[in-house]
Design an enzyme around this catalytic site. Structure first.
Site, PDB file in Angstrom:
ATOM      1  N   SER A 254       0.857  -1.183   0.000  1.00 52.72           N
ATOM      2  CA  SER A 254       0.000   0.000   0.000  1.00 52.72           C
ATOM      3  C   SER A 254       0.892   1.232   0.000  1.00 52.72           C
ATOM      4  CB  SER A 254      -0.903   0.013   1.239  1.00 52.72           C
ATOM      5  OG  SER A 254      -0.115   0.110   2.424  1.00 52.72           O
ATOM      6  N   LYS A 255       0.277   2.410  -0.046  1.00 57.09           N
ATOM      7  CA  LYS A 255       1.055   3.642  -0.083  1.00 57.09           C
ATOM      8  C   LYS A 255       1.922   3.795   1.161  1.00 57.09           C
ATOM      9  CE  LYS A 255      -1.796   6.421  -3.193  1.00 57.09           C
ATOM     10  NZ  LYS A 255      -2.584   7.664  -3.355  1.00 57.09           N
ATOM     11  N   ARG A 256       1.445   3.292   2.285  1.00 56.50           N
ATOM     12  CA  ARG A 256       2.248   3.423   3.501  1.00 56.50           C
ATOM     13  C   ARG A 256       3.504   2.564   3.431  1.00 56.50           C
ATOM     14  NH1 ARG A 256       1.484  -0.739   7.257  1.00 56.50           N
ATOM     15  NH2 ARG A 256      -0.141  -2.241   6.698  1.00 56.50           N
ATOM     16  N   HIS A 257       3.478   1.523   2.596  1.00 56.57           N
ATOM     17  CA  HIS A 257       4.663   0.680   2.428  1.00 56.57           C
ATOM     18  C   HIS A 257       5.631   1.255   1.393  1.00 56.57           C
ATOM     19  CE1 HIS A 257       1.858  -2.740   3.757  1.00 56.57           C
ATOM     20  NE2 HIS A 257       2.775  -2.644   4.687  1.00 56.57           N
ATOM     21  N   GLY A 258       5.112   1.965   0.434  1.00 59.95           N
ATOM     22  CA  GLY A 258       5.959   2.441  -0.655  1.00 59.95           C
ATOM     23  C   GLY A 258       5.383   2.172  -2.024  1.00 59.95           C
TER      24      GLY A 258
END
Length: 479
Positions: A254-258
């Site tokens: 996800s965006k929080r992971h990259g």
């Protein structure tokens, strides 16, 4: 940069008489995210490894979500990453007439039919099929179209075969589905618009695609598309479905992971060759080798090295791989990239003299940085605007005794004939001996005065890069 090549090598999963053609086919609904970038890289490397072609198709049939801005972002992302495609970019939307023509051919051969069910009827049929543990089959597959009400709207559906589907995937191995798992797939909507699976099959066939490398979220689509290929009497390409990338915690990326666009990694200071190398090892392996040049990637890549298990994004590993490529990169190119990144900054010196200092120092400081962003930290001693305001340990280093010593050193340096790094190193050491003090009594206040306490290499190197005039001016600032 992964450029077209005429290289030929032994081909696995390939008929030797067939030129390998791969394709990357993103939907223009956003940026080129890291998962798509990896897929494009694999497609490009496989084609280059086998002396084939890597083609680009924009799957823009979803007009409500497709944007010109997204198309441009994808093209720019691929260009920055150094993935050069062969031929013109294909627009799937512009080929709609060809898709409709193939649907008509399927109608004429009885492999497709017109379905006049209303949306309400379809929902009722779907619920009944679900209750029986099978996919939807339209009653119009066996009805005479003349029974349809005049002017009634219809869709064109594919007549799902009565036998199952089996494919030999180059990554997943043998995969099979029972016939009951497939409904009568819609090929043309009631407005005549082609659907995804029809358009993909027609485009891949017409583009001569021999190998389809994509995420394993398309595995079921491979079964549907295989049915359509066979109904048309066309050769089925080799499928290679790669597991999706997961975050460091093993969960869906996800965006929080990259899960960002490649331009975000560019802005974080990664080099395209560094990101290519990292993405290569994200789900592919050849022995224990971690670091690859572009030539080595093309030479080594084949489908046999693809893993079945999902890869995990690891920013520490990404930075480590990028550091390898930073060390190999041309100093002038790194200086240009870094200068572009700091353009317009008012908190840094960005004049031609400062740029010349950075270029002169780049061969040394690039070995101390993992990304272009870290180059800023390593060049702070060059680019920090004068005069420096010293605080804390740096201010304490310039006590009265230290200032008197620096004043004497300033006069010595003003008369120094050999301003090379070696010459300056020898002179600083001899000055400490003349002062009868340890080198720290000279080096610490000199570093504070000349760099403002910023991280910097050896002082002889710093002085050599800055030159006599700037060095003496910085000493004068503090004295």
């Amino acid at each position: 940069m992964i450029a077209p090549t005429s290289q030929r090598s032994k081909i696995s999963h390939v008929q030797n008489s067939t030129q390998v053609i791969t394709r990357f086919a993103p939907s223009p609904t956003g940026f080129l995210h890291i998962g798509g970038a990896r897929t494009a890289l694999f497609c490009s490397l496989f084609a280059r490894h086998h002396g084939g072609q890597f083609k680009l198709r924009i799957e823009d049939t979803d007009r409500a979500r497709s944007t010109d801005e997204a198309v441009e972002a994808i093209l720019e992302g691929l260009a920055w990453l150094g993935l050069n495609w062969d031929g013109d970019v294909v627009s799937q939307f512009e080929r709609a007439d060809r898709h409709r023509a193939v649907a008509t051919e399927l109608l004429q051969t009885g492999k497709a039919f017109k379905c006049y069910c209303t949306p309400e009827e379809v929902e009722s049929l779907r619920e009944a099929a679900f209750a029986e543990g099978r996919a939807l089959r339209s009653p119009w597959r066996d009805r005479d179209p003349s029974q349809a009400p005049d002017g009634a709207a219809f869709v064109v559906r594919f007549r799902a075969p009565e036998d199952g589907v089996e494919i030999e995937d180059a990554v997943q191995g043998n995969v099979s589905w029972a016939a009951k798992e497939f409904d009568d797939l819609i090929l043309l909507r009631n407005d005549g618009a082609p659907t995804y699976n029809l358009a993909v099959v027609v485009d891949d066939h017409d583009m001569g695609v021999t190998h389809i490398i994509r995420g394993d979220d398309h595995l079921t689509n491979a079964a549907r598309q295989t049915q359509i290929y066979r109904a048309l009497g066309w050769d089925v390409p080799v499928f290679a479905h790669i597991p999706l990338i997961h975050g460091p915690d093993g969960k869906k990326l996800s965006k929080r992971h990259g899960a960002l666009g490649v331009e975000a990694y560019r802005d974080m200071g990664y080099l395209p060759e560094g990101l290519r190398n990292y993405l290569l090892r994200l789900g592919w392996a050849k022995g224990d080798q971690e670091l690859f040049t572009d030539e080595e990637m093309v030479e080594a890549f084949d489908l046999d090295g693809l893993n079945k298990a999902p890869a995990r994004l690891d920013f520490d590993k990404m930075a480590s791989v990028n550091a390898f490529h930073m060390k190999r990169a041309d100093d002038a190119r790194l200086t240009d990239l870094f200068w572009d990144a700091i353009a317009g900054r008012e908190d840094l010196r960005t004049d031609d003299t400062a740029r010349a200092w950075v270029f002169k120092a780049m061969g040394t400081i690039k070995d101390r940085a993992k990304t272009l962003a870290e180059i800023e930290d390593q060049t702070a001693f060059l680019l920090r605007p004068r005069p420096f305001k010293l605080e804390g340990k740096q201010a304490k280093a310039l006590n009265d005794e230290a200032r008197e010593r620096l004043s004497r050193l300033r006069d010595v340096l003003a008369g120094q004939a050999d301003w090379s790094e070696a010459g300056l190193d020898a002179r600083l050491k001899s000055f400490a001996e003349e002062e009868a003090v340890g080198f720290g009594k000279v080096g610490m206040p000199l570093r504070a005065a000349v760099t403002g306490g910023a991280p910097a290499p050896d002082m002889s190197f710093v002085l050599a890069v800055l030159g006599r005039e700037e060095t003496l001016s910085r000493l004068d600032d503090q004295l």
